[in-house]
Scaffold this motif. Sequence first.
Motif, PDB file in Angstrom:
ATOM      1  N   PHE A   1      44.211  36.017  52.358  1.00  0.00           N
ATOM      2  CA  PHE A   1      44.686  36.032  53.737  1.00  0.00           C
ATOM      3  C   PHE A   1      45.471  34.763  54.004  1.00  0.00           C
ATOM      4  N   LYS A   2      46.655  34.916  54.592  1.00  0.00           N
ATOM      5  CA  LYS A   2      47.526  33.779  54.875  1.00  0.00           C
ATOM      6  C   LYS A   2      47.675  33.612  56.384  1.00  0.00           C
ATOM      7  N   SER A   3      47.924  32.376  56.799  1.00  0.00           N
ATOM      8  CA  SER A   3      48.034  32.087  58.233  1.00  0.00           C
ATOM      9  C   SER A   3      49.298  32.670  58.857  1.00  0.00           C
ATOM     10  N   ASP A   4      50.252  33.144  58.048  1.00  0.00           N
ATOM     11  CA  ASP A   4      51.473  33.751  58.595  1.00  0.00           C
ATOM     12  C   ASP A   4      51.280  35.224  58.961  1.00  0.00           C
ATOM     13  N   GLY A   5      50.023  35.724  58.867  1.00  0.00           N
ATOM     14  CA  GLY A   5      49.748  37.102  59.244  1.00  0.00           C
ATOM     15  C   GLY A   5      49.954  38.102  58.117  1.00  0.00           C
ATOM     16  N   THR A   6      50.095  37.617  56.873  1.00  0.00           N
ATOM     17  CA  THR A   6      50.177  38.519  55.730  1.00  0.00           C
ATOM     18  C   THR A   6      48.955  38.318  54.844  1.00  0.00           C
ATOM     19  N   VAL A   7      48.668  39.329  54.046  1.00  0.00           N
ATOM     20  CA  VAL A   7      47.555  39.262  53.106  1.00  0.00           C
ATOM     21  C   VAL A   7      47.986  39.962  51.829  1.00  0.00           C
ATOM     22  N   ASP A   8      47.677  39.334  50.687  1.00  0.00           N
ATOM     23  CA  ASP A   8      47.922  39.950  49.387  1.00  0.00           C
ATOM     24  C   ASP A   8      46.609  40.511  48.886  1.00  0.00           C
ATOM     25  N   TYR A   9      46.646  41.771  48.447  1.00  0.00           N
ATOM     26  CA  TYR A   9      45.471  42.432  47.903  1.00  0.00           C
ATOM     27  C   TYR A   9      45.738  42.729  46.431  1.00  0.00           C
ATOM     28  N   THR A  10      44.880  42.227  45.545  1.00  0.00           N
ATOM     29  CA  THR A  10      45.019  42.456  44.111  1.00  0.00           C
ATOM     30  C   THR A  10      43.889  43.372  43.665  1.00  0.00           C
ATOM     31  N   TYR A  11      44.283  44.468  43.033  1.00  0.00           N
ATOM     32  CA  TYR A  11      43.351  45.498  42.595  1.00  0.00           C
ATOM     33  C   TYR A  11      43.327  45.537  41.076  1.00  0.00           C
ATOM     34  N   TYR A  12      42.141  45.424  40.472  1.00  0.00           N
ATOM     35  CA  TYR A  12      41.973  45.443  39.019  1.00  0.00           C
ATOM     36  C   TYR A  12      41.390  46.787  38.574  1.00  0.00           C
ATOM     37  N   GLU A  13      41.793  47.230  37.395  1.00  0.00           N
ATOM     38  CA  GLU A  13      41.290  48.463  36.786  1.00  0.00           C
ATOM     39  C   GLU A  13      40.845  48.164  35.365  1.00  0.00           C
ATOM     40  N   GLY A  14      39.972  49.009  34.833  1.00  0.00           N
ATOM     41  CA  GLY A  14      39.588  48.924  33.429  1.00  0.00           C
ATOM     42  C   GLY A  14      38.178  48.427  33.224  1.00  0.00           C
ATOM     43  N   ASP A  15      37.861  48.251  31.965  1.00  0.00           N
ATOM     44  CA  ASP A  15      36.554  47.728  31.554  1.00  0.00           C
ATOM     45  C   ASP A  15      36.718  46.263  31.162  1.00  0.00           C
ATOM     46  N   LEU A  16      35.642  45.668  30.688  1.00  0.00           N
ATOM     47  CA  LEU A  16      35.699  44.253  30.331  1.00  0.00           C
ATOM     48  C   LEU A  16      36.709  43.972  29.229  1.00  0.00           C
ATOM     49  N   ASP A  17      36.942  44.946  28.344  1.00  0.00           N
ATOM     50  CA  ASP A  17      37.886  44.718  27.253  1.00  0.00           C
ATOM     51  C   ASP A  17      39.279  45.284  27.518  1.00  0.00           C
ATOM     52  N   THR A  18      39.470  45.934  28.648  1.00  0.00           N
ATOM     53  CA  THR A  18      40.790  46.513  28.969  1.00  0.00           C
ATOM     54  C   THR A  18      41.185  46.233  30.419  1.00  0.00           C
ATOM     55  N   CYS A  19      40.792  45.103  30.943  1.00  0.00           N
ATOM     56  CA  CYS A  19      41.027  44.787  32.354  1.00  0.00           C
ATOM     57  C   CYS A  19      42.503  44.464  32.607  1.00  0.00           C
ATOM     58  N   TYR A  20      43.059  45.023  33.665  1.00  0.00           N
ATOM     59  CA  TYR A  20      44.442  44.721  34.028  1.00  0.00           C
ATOM     60  C   TYR A  20      44.623  44.809  35.539  1.00  0.00           C
ATOM     61  N   VAL A  21      45.637  44.124  36.025  1.00  0.00           N
ATOM     62  CA  VAL A  21      45.979  44.190  37.446  1.00  0.00           C
ATOM     63  C   VAL A  21      46.694  45.510  37.676  1.00  0.00           C
ATOM     64  N   ALA A  22      46.067  46.393  38.431  1.00  0.00           N
ATOM     65  CA  ALA A  22      46.646  47.706  38.692  1.00  0.00           C
ATOM     66  C   ALA A  22      47.689  47.637  39.796  1.00  0.00           C
ATOM     67  N   ALA A  23      47.463  46.771  40.781  1.00  0.00           N
ATOM     68  CA  ALA A  23      48.416  46.671  41.892  1.00  0.00           C
ATOM     69  C   ALA A  23      48.207  45.370  42.644  1.00  0.00           C
TER      70      ALA A  23
END
Length: 168
Positions: free
Chosen positions: A64-86
């Motif tokens: 959450f940023k004070s300029d009224g925007t927020v970045d949401y990072t979503y992860y997918e996968g298992d412990l050995d195949t983890c990646y940022v999905a979005a």
Amino acid sequence: MKYMSAVIYSLLLSFGCCNLTLAQETVAEQLVGIWKLEESGFITDGEEVIKDFNACRLSQNFVFKSDGTVDYTYYEGDLDTCYVAAVETYNWELKQDTLVLESRGYWGYYRLTMEKAGGLRLEGIQEQRESTGDAMLDKLLSTVHFDVYRRRSAPVSCENCKVVLELK
């Protein structure tokens, strides 16, 4: 005397509104920062059911940023195949105890609770829906989801994961 009562009533209303505004500003200031997912679940028949997320999925986070925007990072996968999905960016604002997220004309409404132990709970606010005639679909659409986040002081990563790059 009636005039005096009206003045006092008006002053009380003014102070009440100011206190509400100040309370919202305080919560908004507390919200700014990095929040990592700690627990996710849904409420069915009045009972909370916790989802069984691995460390990769629990790396989801909000910044959450004070300029009224927020970045949401979503992860997918298992412990050995983890990646940022979005990584998605939203505009955010508080309306009393409701967090409103907006992106490209789509709106999300979440009941926001700042917990004393430093947590943040977001619970989806369901709108009234008419029955679709399909019992399973109606149950799915009426399920209330919630997430509990914990404040972080540094960027979030999946410490136990072997992070892989997703090729596009």
